[in-house]
Design a protein around this motif. Structure first.
Motif, PDB file in Angstrom:
ATOM      1  N   SER A 251      -4.847  -3.508   5.677  1.00 33.84           N
ATOM      2  CA  SER A 251      -3.514  -3.450   6.295  1.00 33.84           C
ATOM      3  C   SER A 251      -2.463  -4.131   5.431  1.00 33.84           C
ATOM      4  O   SER A 251      -1.352  -4.366   5.891  1.00 33.84           O
ATOM      5  CB  SER A 251      -3.560  -4.119   7.679  1.00 33.84           C
ATOM      6  OG  SER A 251      -3.972  -5.475   7.553  1.00 33.84           O
ATOM      7  N   ASP A 252      -2.866  -4.447   4.202  1.00 34.23           N
ATOM      8  CA  ASP A 252      -1.938  -5.213   3.366  1.00 34.23           C
ATOM      9  C   ASP A 252      -1.968  -4.717   1.928  1.00 34.23           C
ATOM     10  O   ASP A 252      -1.894  -5.506   0.992  1.00 34.23           O
ATOM     11  CB  ASP A 252      -2.320  -6.698   3.406  1.00 34.23           C
ATOM     12  CG  ASP A 252      -1.157  -7.584   2.944  1.00 34.23           C
ATOM     13  OD1 ASP A 252       0.001  -7.144   3.056  1.00 34.23           O
ATOM     14  OD2 ASP A 252      -1.425  -8.699   2.458  1.00 34.23           O
ATOM     15  N   ALA A 253      -2.082  -3.406   1.737  1.00 27.68           N
ATOM     16  CA  ALA A 253      -2.095  -2.841   0.390  1.00 27.68           C
ATOM     17  C   ALA A 253      -0.673  -2.714  -0.140  1.00 27.68           C
ATOM     18  O   ALA A 253       0.292  -3.225   0.453  1.00 27.68           O
ATOM     19  CB  ALA A 253      -2.802  -1.493   0.399  1.00 27.68           C
ATOM     20  N   GLY A 254      -0.540  -2.017  -1.265  1.00 25.78           N
ATOM     21  CA  GLY A 254       0.751  -1.942  -1.928  1.00 25.78           C
ATOM     22  C   GLY A 254       1.857  -1.373  -1.071  1.00 25.78           C
ATOM     23  O   GLY A 254       2.996  -1.867  -1.088  1.00 25.78           O
ATOM     24  N   GLU A 255       1.551  -0.326  -0.287  1.00 28.90           N
ATOM     25  CA  GLU A 255       2.590   0.285   0.544  1.00 28.90           C
ATOM     26  C   GLU A 255       3.150  -0.706   1.555  1.00 28.90           C
ATOM     27  O   GLU A 255       4.373  -0.788   1.765  1.00 28.90           O
ATOM     28  CB  GLU A 255       2.035   1.506   1.282  1.00 28.90           C
ATOM     29  CG  GLU A 255       1.502   2.600   0.374  1.00 28.90           C
ATOM     30  CD  GLU A 255       0.010   2.499   0.155  1.00 28.90           C
ATOM     31  OE1 GLU A 255      -0.608   3.551  -0.086  1.00 28.90           O
ATOM     32  OE2 GLU A 255      -0.540   1.377   0.234  1.00 28.90           O
ATOM     33  N   ALA A 256       2.239  -1.458   2.201  1.00 26.57           N
ATOM     34  CA  ALA A 256       2.686  -2.414   3.217  1.00 26.57           C
ATOM     35  C   ALA A 256       3.522  -3.525   2.586  1.00 26.57           C
ATOM     36  O   ALA A 256       4.545  -3.946   3.147  1.00 26.57           O
ATOM     37  CB  ALA A 256       1.474  -2.996   3.946  1.00 26.57           C
ATOM     38  N   LYS A 257       3.118  -3.995   1.443  1.00 30.43           N
ATOM     39  CA  LYS A 257       3.873  -5.068   0.792  1.00 30.43           C
ATOM     40  C   LYS A 257       5.233  -4.562   0.307  1.00 30.43           C
ATOM     41  O   LYS A 257       6.222  -5.301   0.332  1.00 30.43           O
ATOM     42  CB  LYS A 257       3.059  -5.640  -0.376  1.00 30.43           C
ATOM     43  CG  LYS A 257       1.848  -6.456   0.071  1.00 30.43           C
ATOM     44  CD  LYS A 257       1.183  -7.151  -1.098  1.00 30.43           C
ATOM     45  CE  LYS A 257       0.042  -8.042  -0.619  1.00 30.43           C
ATOM     46  NZ  LYS A 257       0.508  -9.157   0.232  1.00 30.43           N
ATOM     47  N   TRP A 258       5.284  -3.317  -0.153  1.00 25.30           N
ATOM     48  CA  TRP A 258       6.558  -2.740  -0.585  1.00 25.30           C
ATOM     49  C   TRP A 258       7.518  -2.606   0.601  1.00 25.30           C
ATOM     50  O   TRP A 258       8.708  -2.924   0.485  1.00 25.30           O
ATOM     51  CB  TRP A 258       6.304  -1.388  -1.239  1.00 25.30           C
ATOM     52  CG  TRP A 258       7.519  -0.549  -1.522  1.00 25.30           C
ATOM     53  CD1 TRP A 258       7.800   0.675  -1.010  1.00 25.30           C
ATOM     54  CD2 TRP A 258       8.608  -0.860  -2.398  1.00 25.30           C
ATOM     55  NE1 TRP A 258       8.982   1.159  -1.499  1.00 25.30           N
ATOM     56  CE2 TRP A 258       9.509   0.228  -2.362  1.00 25.30           C
ATOM     57  CE3 TRP A 258       8.917  -1.956  -3.199  1.00 25.30           C
ATOM     58  CZ2 TRP A 258      10.687   0.257  -3.098  1.00 25.30           C
ATOM     59  CZ3 TRP A 258      10.100  -1.920  -3.934  1.00 25.30           C
ATOM     60  CH2 TRP A 258      10.965  -0.835  -3.884  1.00 25.30           C
ATOM     61  N   ALA A 259       7.001  -2.169   1.727  1.00 28.04           N
ATOM     62  CA  ALA A 259       7.843  -2.057   2.922  1.00 28.04           C
ATOM     63  C   ALA A 259       8.310  -3.435   3.386  1.00 28.04           C
ATOM     64  O   ALA A 259       9.473  -3.616   3.777  1.00 28.04           O
ATOM     65  CB  ALA A 259       7.077  -1.342   4.033  1.00 28.04           C
ATOM     66  N   ALA A 260       7.409  -4.419   3.337  1.00 28.07           N
ATOM     67  CA  ALA A 260       7.783  -5.774   3.742  1.00 28.07           C
ATOM     68  C   ALA A 260       8.817  -6.375   2.795  1.00 28.07           C
ATOM     69  O   ALA A 260       9.632  -7.215   3.196  1.00 28.07           O
ATOM     70  CB  ALA A 260       6.539  -6.659   3.795  1.00 28.07           C
ATOM     71  N   PHE A 261       8.811  -5.935   1.557  1.00 24.88           N
ATOM     72  CA  PHE A 261       9.775  -6.429   0.573  1.00 24.88           C
ATOM     73  C   PHE A 261      11.155  -5.815   0.777  1.00 24.88           C
ATOM     74  O   PHE A 261      12.137  -6.276   0.202  1.00 24.88           O
ATOM     75  CB  PHE A 261       9.261  -6.114  -0.838  1.00 24.88           C
ATOM     76  CG  PHE A 261      10.018  -6.794  -1.936  1.00 24.88           C
ATOM     77  CD1 PHE A 261       9.804  -8.131  -2.231  1.00 24.88           C
ATOM     78  CD2 PHE A 261      10.968  -6.094  -2.671  1.00 24.88           C
ATOM     79  CE1 PHE A 261      10.515  -8.756  -3.249  1.00 24.88           C
ATOM     80  CE2 PHE A 261      11.679  -6.710  -3.696  1.00 24.88           C
ATOM     81  CZ  PHE A 261      11.450  -8.054  -3.985  1.00 24.88           C
ATOM     82  N   GLY A 262      11.204  -4.782   1.605  1.00 24.93           N
ATOM     83  CA  GLY A 262      12.479  -4.123   1.866  1.00 24.93           C
ATOM     84  C   GLY A 262      12.644  -2.816   1.135  1.00 24.93           C
ATOM     85  O   GLY A 262      13.754  -2.259   1.087  1.00 24.93           O
ATOM     86  N   GLY A 263      11.553  -2.314   0.553  1.00 25.03           N
ATOM     87  CA  GLY A 263      11.628  -1.056  -0.169  1.00 25.03           C
ATOM     88  C   GLY A 263      11.810   0.120   0.766  1.00 25.03           C
ATOM     89  O   GLY A 263      11.295   0.132   1.889  1.00 25.03           O
ATOM     90  N   ILE A 264      12.548   1.109   0.303  1.00 25.22           N
ATOM     91  CA  ILE A 264      12.823   2.299   1.099  1.00 25.22           C
ATOM     92  C   ILE A 264      12.048   3.470   0.510  1.00 25.22           C
ATOM     93  O   ILE A 264      12.209   3.806  -0.668  1.00 25.22           O
ATOM     94  CB  ILE A 264      14.331   2.618   1.117  1.00 25.22           C
ATOM     95  CG1 ILE A 264      15.111   1.433   1.688  1.00 25.22           C
ATOM     96  CG2 ILE A 264      14.608   3.885   1.920  1.00 25.22           C
ATOM     97  CD1 ILE A 264      16.608   1.605   1.605  1.00 25.22           C
ATOM     98  N   GLY A 265      11.198   4.084   1.322  1.00 23.60           N
ATOM     99  CA  GLY A 265      10.449   5.243   0.866  1.00 23.60           C
ATOM    100  C   GLY A 265       9.308   4.844  -0.057  1.00 23.60           C
ATOM    101  O   GLY A 265       8.916   3.671  -0.146  1.00 23.60           O
ATOM    102  N   PRO A 266       8.766   5.825  -0.788  1.00 24.05           N
ATOM    103  CA  PRO A 266       7.656   5.530  -1.708  1.00 24.05           C
ATOM    104  C   PRO A 266       8.098   4.598  -2.837  1.00 24.05           C
ATOM    105  O   PRO A 266       9.281   4.514  -3.178  1.00 24.05           O
ATOM    106  CB  PRO A 266       7.275   6.915  -2.258  1.00 24.05           C
ATOM    107  CG  PRO A 266       7.890   7.903  -1.330  1.00 24.05           C
ATOM    108  CD  PRO A 266       9.108   7.258  -0.774  1.00 24.05           C
ATOM    109  N   MET A 267       7.141   3.918  -3.402  1.00 24.53           N
ATOM    110  CA  MET A 267       7.451   3.053  -4.547  1.00 24.53           C
ATOM    111  C   MET A 267       7.930   3.907  -5.722  1.00 24.53           C
ATOM    112  O   MET A 267       7.271   4.891  -6.079  1.00 24.53           O
ATOM    113  CB  MET A 267       6.213   2.243  -4.949  1.00 24.53           C
ATOM    114  CG  MET A 267       5.861   1.144  -3.968  1.00 24.53           C
ATOM    115  SD  MET A 267       4.436   0.149  -4.501  1.00 24.53           S
ATOM    116  CE  MET A 267       3.103   1.276  -4.145  1.00 24.53           C
ATOM    117  N   PRO A 268       9.043   3.561  -6.341  1.00 22.70           N
ATOM    118  CA  PRO A 268       9.595   4.378  -7.442  1.00 22.70           C
ATOM    119  C   PRO A 268       8.875   4.115  -8.769  1.00 22.70           C
ATOM    120  O   PRO A 268       9.472   3.626  -9.737  1.00 22.70           O
ATOM    121  CB  PRO A 268      11.058   3.938  -7.486  1.00 22.70           C
ATOM    122  CG  PRO A 268      11.028   2.511  -7.049  1.00 22.70           C
ATOM    123  CD  PRO A 268       9.927   2.422  -6.013  1.00 22.70           C
ATOM    124  N   VAL A 269       7.599   4.457  -8.807  1.00 20.22           N
ATOM    125  CA  VAL A 269       6.809   4.186 -10.009  1.00 20.22           C
ATOM    126  C   VAL A 269       7.329   4.994 -11.196  1.00 20.22           C
ATOM    127  O   VAL A 269       7.588   4.458 -12.279  1.00 20.22           O
ATOM    128  CB  VAL A 269       5.321   4.498  -9.759  1.00 20.22           C
ATOM    129  CG1 VAL A 269       4.508   4.259 -11.035  1.00 20.22           C
ATOM    130  CG2 VAL A 269       4.782   3.651  -8.620  1.00 20.22           C
TER     131      VAL A 269
END
Length: 508
Positions: A251-269
């Motif tokens: 429950s704490d992978a990259g997507e969750a941490k990105w959302a918690a950081f305030g990221g919008i949408g998918p990570m812009p890799v």
């Protein structure tokens, strides 16, 4: 004397013939130069473009090709991983994503730029080895600290990390502790976040044995390949995946941490990588262009005796051949016997057979003499050359006999006349023969490997021959380019000697 006189050159037929001759010579030069230029060019390439026959690598000209090469290098050629990270993302989020990567815990991202399958070097290994050199005085100190047996810093490899496994524990010890310290200091471009989506895709590939058609329809959704799969919201497939998923990513992978950081949408890799390449294009081009050549130079330094052995072998070969052959040729010239013609025919006959024919007999003879794995085994079989003796005899025969008669009247010994008259006048030919001896010794690797299997006396060519067992095509082309440089330099510097050695005997 010219074959065609000045008057004859003005005739139409002569002009056409000369034009055709120059055209043939030009085409011959092109067919000789093009493979060498292609070899240099291939040494500038990598796994993605090493089979491209264009002389100028495309990444040196096109930014799009540079980006593709950078991405392939970052993900070690893992096409599925590359495709999985191309999931969109807003370019406006690039700066936020860069800041996010800096705050991501060290166990939640993998290190990019590892060595790809079939490759021998990478950006990460170069940086890691440089970092180790700054911490340890020499390789012995590192081996004591890590309890390893590395030959040199160039052979140290970064430890592997397998965060995607359900249960994985790193090998305890100082090496992994210092690796974490090194990893924490890596720039954001090296950091690949571990996402639950990627873990699910890898798991699905294994479960369904890379057969996408076996994936249930409710799991596929709109995906057409494994790299497009999304983690299902529920169902037996998700439950089975959860049992294999590492607990810390549940429950704490990259997507969750990105959302918690305030990221919008998918990570812009992808936008993040494109922005980095655009800002560091010149630096990346230089790094890619020089990588293979740096690796080869490091390889040569690891096997440092190869250079010394090659120099010693070449020097001994030149000295022995310039001692034995002139003595034999001078004796045949000054003291002819009834069998001189037969001797010359025998010498010429040795040129009719390739050198490989004599390798096995020479090996057996050297074995009986106990000379294997010595420099004597390398030098002695080539000390006498039928070609050199024949050429030198013809040159000695062309020298004015009055010089030797004058020397005899003055009471000079035969050895004096040889060293004071014959050899000084033969310097152009001797210089040419010295070059032939150098090129023969420098380029020998089959025979050198056959009679000297002890690595302590391996020459440079033998080590390069061994390199091809592990190195890809691009690295081998870089190695061959560097190996060709000494011969090329000697040839360019000694063109005048070569021409005088070829032309002068004919003029006499």
């Amino acid at each position: 004397m010219s074959l065609v006189g000045r008057v004859g050159r003005k005739r139409p037929r002569a002009r056409v013939a000369m034009a055709g001759l120059y055209l043939i010579l030009t085409l011959g030069a092109i067919t000789t130069i093009y493979p060498f230029l292609l070899m240099i060019s291939t040494g500038l390439k990598g796994p993605t473009d090493q089979n491209d026959t264009r002389l100028v690598p495309t990444y040196l000209q096109k930014d799009a090709e540079l980006l593709d090469k950078y991405v392939d290098d970052k993900y070690a050629g893992d096409k599925s991983l590359i495709a999985s990270t191309r999931q969109g993302g807003s370019p406006a989020e690039v700066e936020k994503y860069d800041a996010f990567l800096k705050t991501l815990p060290i166990d939640f991202w993998e290190v990019g730029f590892r060595i790809a399958p079939g490759q021998v070097t990478s950006r990460l290994t170069d940086l890691y080895r440089t970092w180790l050199r700054s911490r340890y005085e020499n390789i012995d100190a590192l081996n004591r600290a890590y309890v390893e047996e590395n030959v040199a810093f160039q052979t140290v490899v970064p430890p592997s990390e397998m965060f995607a496994r359900k249960v994985w524990r790193p090998t305890p010890g100082r090496k992994y502790e210092e690796w974490r310290s090194f990893k924490a200091g890596l720039p954001t471009t090296f950091r690949i976040p571990i996402t639950e989506r990627l873990l699910f895709q890898k798991w699905a590939m294994g479960k369904y044995q890379n057969q996408f058609g076996e994936v249930p329809l409710d799991v596929k959704g709109t995906a057409t390949r494994f790299e497009e799969l999304q983690v299902p919201a529920s169902g037996p497939v998700l439950d089975e995946f959860r049992k294999q998923e590492p607990d810390r990513f549940r429950s704490d992978a990259g997507e969750a941490k990105w959302a918690a950081f305030g990221g919008i949408g998918p990570m812009p890799v992808a936008p993040h990588e494109a922005a980095y390449v655009a800002a560091h294009a010149s630096e990346l081009r230089n790094e890619f262009a020089g990588r293979n050549y740096r690796y080869v130079l490091d390889y040569i330094l690891i096997n440092g005796r190869a250079v010394a052995n090659t120099v010693l072998f070449c020097v001994l070969a030149i000295l022995t051949q310039l001692t034995v052959n002139p003595l034999a040729a001078y004796a045949l010239s000054r003291y002819p016997v009834r069998q001189s013609g037969a001797i010359l025919i025998f010498l010429l006959a040795t040129m009719a057979f390739p050198a490989e024919v004599a390798m096995i007999p020479a090996f057996l003879l050297l074995k009986d003499l106990g000379l294997l794995n010595t420099f004597a085994a390398l030098v002695l079989p080539s000390a006498a050359s039928g070609y050199m003796i024949f050429l030198l005899k013809g040159f000695f025969d062309s020298l004015p006999q009055e010089l030797f008669e004058a020397g005899s009247l003055d009471g000079a010994k035969e050895s004096t006349m040889m060293f004071r008259i014959a050899l000084p006048l033969s310097r152009p030919v001797l210089g040419y023969l010295a070059l032939v001896a150098f090129m023969g010794a420098y380029g020998a690797f089959i025979y050198a490997f056959l009679v000297a299997q002890d690595q302590r006396i391996w020459t440079l060519m033998v080590w390069i021959y061994q390199l091809q067992n592990n190195a890809p095509k691009s690295v081998m082309m870089a190695a061959l380019t560097l190996a060709a440089l000494p011969t090329l330099i000697v040839f360019l510097l000694a063109q005048r000697v070569i021409m005088r050695g070829i032309v002068l005997p004919g003029e006499r």
